[in-house]
Enzyme design. Structure first.
Site, PDB file in Angstrom:
ATOM      1  N   SER A   6     -11.334  -0.743  -1.164  1.00  0.00           N
ATOM      2  CA  SER A   6      -9.997  -0.803  -0.293  1.00  0.00           C
ATOM      3  C   SER A   6     -10.234  -1.466   1.172  1.00  0.00           C
ATOM      4  O   SER A   6      -9.236  -1.868   1.572  1.00  0.00           O
ATOM      5  CB  SER A   6      -9.352   0.674  -0.514  1.00  0.00           C
ATOM      6  N   ASP A  19       0.913  -1.108   0.052  1.00  0.00           N
ATOM      7  CA  ASP A  19      -0.031  -0.241   0.204  1.00  0.00           C
ATOM      8  C   ASP A  19       0.863   1.273  -0.074  1.00  0.00           C
ATOM      9  O   ASP A  19       1.929   1.136  -0.512  1.00  0.00           O
ATOM     10  CB  ASP A  19      -0.817  -0.017   1.232  1.00  0.00           C
ATOM     11  N   HIS A  37      -3.718   5.787   3.917  1.00  0.00           N
ATOM     12  CA  HIS A  37      -4.486   4.878   3.399  1.00  0.00           C
ATOM     13  C   HIS A  37      -3.865   3.279   3.739  1.00  0.00           C
ATOM     14  O   HIS A  37      -4.544   2.360   4.272  1.00  0.00           O
ATOM     15  CB  HIS A  37      -4.488   4.594   1.808  1.00  0.00           C
TER      16      HIS A  37
END
Length: 468
Positions: free
Chosen positions: A420, A199, A250
């Protein structure tokens, strides 16, 4: 954490009500609900709003150029939507490159072999870059001609444009909560399944509340490894302007989702994406190989892209071949889980659509299909992907992305929407079953599937973490 081993199983709820108590079911303020709804609306809107897509594409292109000598270009697909590619280069498989006709043809087209940048894939993939000024249309023609002759070639696609970027107004919502009802803090260095997250990286500053503090943070590359060792999320780098970047936090958010579902998981982070929300398919493929070589039993990829010809990513296909060799060498299968994408259609997203990858779509909080979620025959399962609550990072959102930016304190949580955040719930569920039942990753996934509730185009559906 409470146990649900004696609770009658409801189809689609593999862990009973374990994750629906305490902080998880406290009333959600109206303001939070409104902002989550804005996230969801903007995700869905991107399919039909060309203006919004242009603004997103421009933001991503600008931030890519801050860190790369190359540029990104937008390619319009047959369905009218766009995908992003690296300008001035294409990829071919090594077997295609061995054909003398291919070499002669690409040389006439002004292309030459260049360093791939990933040792693990060099025997399978060749990167060709333009030696003369060219256009993406010229390279598209080159790829099309090679494909027509039966050779494997593609533009170099950029991931993960679909699943990762925030809605343009960037409305992640801070929420106070310590997840006390989930049991001991999930530090990420437990004695359970080894889970790798590929990520944007992990927050460089360990949290003060115990969450994710055990995940190794690597701030410098080791020259001896010739690999990308750095795994921390710079948060503010693209551009360096005092605000959180486009996709900052994220990876930390995704890791927090896994830690909630599987508090004993041993989580490791691999950074393949910039905080601007992009990384080349080569970067992602290389990180996947490295994670499995390092011993990951479950790998989470909350990223992906559609491709120009709707064909599998050549880089990811090469990586999966290498992963297969590693699995045979060590006698253990690694389960790879990927987000299905936020494109809202049935066009395959890669790497999720590979047969050997578990693809995960998104559901609403009341377990209906999310309008923004990619779906279709290739989606294996789905989980809640709207208003998911997880660990976030400290900082202030940029006013470039929202009219009313949020400021996040240390040890903050936020609500975020997208496939996600459905994918790591499935990865975490597999990790938990591995620990609870002494199963391999593949066995745990099969057992998880058996608890699901089937839904057309969304596979087996699960209610694991709640949403809004």
């Amino acid at each position: 954490m409470s146990t649900s081993s004696e609770e009658p199983r409801t189809p689609g709820r593999p862990f009973g009500r374990d994750y629906r108590s305490g902080a998880a079911v406290e009333p959600v303020p109206a303001r939070v609900r409104q902002r989550v709804q804005r996230q969801v609306d903007e995700l869905a809107q991107r399919r039909t709003d060309a203006g919004l897509r242009r603004r997103l594409n421009t933001a991503v292109q600008e931030r890519w150029s801050l860190r790369h000598a190359s540029r990104l270009d937008v390619v319009v697909k047959d369905n009218g939507l766009e995908t992003m590619v690296v300008t001035g280069e294409i990829l071919v498989t090594e077997s295609s490159w061995q054909d003398r006709g291919v070499r002669t043809y690409v040389q006439r087209r002004g292309l030459a072999e260049a360093e791939l940048g990933c040792v693990d894939l060099e025997s399978r993939l060749v990167r060709l870059v333009s030696t003369v000024p060219t256009t993406t249309e010229h390279l598209e023609d080159t790829v099309g001609e090679l494909r027509a002759r039966g050779f494997a070639a593609s533009l170099t696609h950029v991931a993960p444009l679909g699943p990762i970027v925030k809605p343009f107004s960037g409305v992640a919502v801070p929420t106070i909560g310590d997840f006390g009802s989930y049991g001991p803090y999930a530090t990420g260095d437990g004695d359970g399944a080894r889970v790798a997250v590929i990520d944007t990286g992990i927050d460089p500053t360990p949290r003060g509340d115990g969450w994710l503090t055990g995940i190794p943070r690597i701030a410098q590359d080791d020259p001896a490894t010739h690999a990308v060792d750095i795994n921390v999320d710079p948060l503010d780098a693209d551009p360096l302007d005092g605000f959180l970047d486009f996709s900052a936090g994220h990876g930390t958010f995704v890791s927090g989702v896994i830690a909630q579902v599987a508090p004993t998981a041993d989580i490791s982070m691999y950074r393949a994406l910039g905080t601007g929300g992009t990384g080349s398919e080569i970067d992602v493929a290389c990180a996947l190989v490295r994670a499995v070589r390092d011993g990951a039993q479950v790998v989470n990829l909350s990223l992906g892209t559609q491709t120009q010809f709707d064909q599998p990513s050549l880089a990811m296909a090469a990586a999966l071949d290498v992963v297969g060799e590693i699995e045979r060498e060590r006698g253990e299968h690694a389960l790879i889980v990927a987000a299905a994408g936020n494109f809202g259609d049935t066009t395959p997203t890669w790497p999720a659509a590979f047969r050997r990858v578990v693809s995960v779509g998104a559901l609403t909080a009341d377990l209906r299909p999310s309008a923004f979620s990619s779906h279709g025959w290739w989606v294996d399962c789905s989980a809640v992907g709207e208003g998911v609550l997880s660990t976030y990072v400290e900082g202030e959102q940029s006013p470039d992305f929202t009219e009313d930016p949020e400021t996040f304190p240390a040890d903050s949580f936020s609500r975020w929407s997208g496939t996600s955040f459905a994918a790591p719930q499935v990865a975490g569920a597999v990790a938990r079953l591995m620990q609870d039942r002494g199963l391999s990753a593949r066995q745990a996934y099969v057992e998880l599937l058996a608890t699901g509730r089937p839904m057309p185009d969304f596979g087996q559906t699960f209610e694991i973490l709640p949403g809004v």
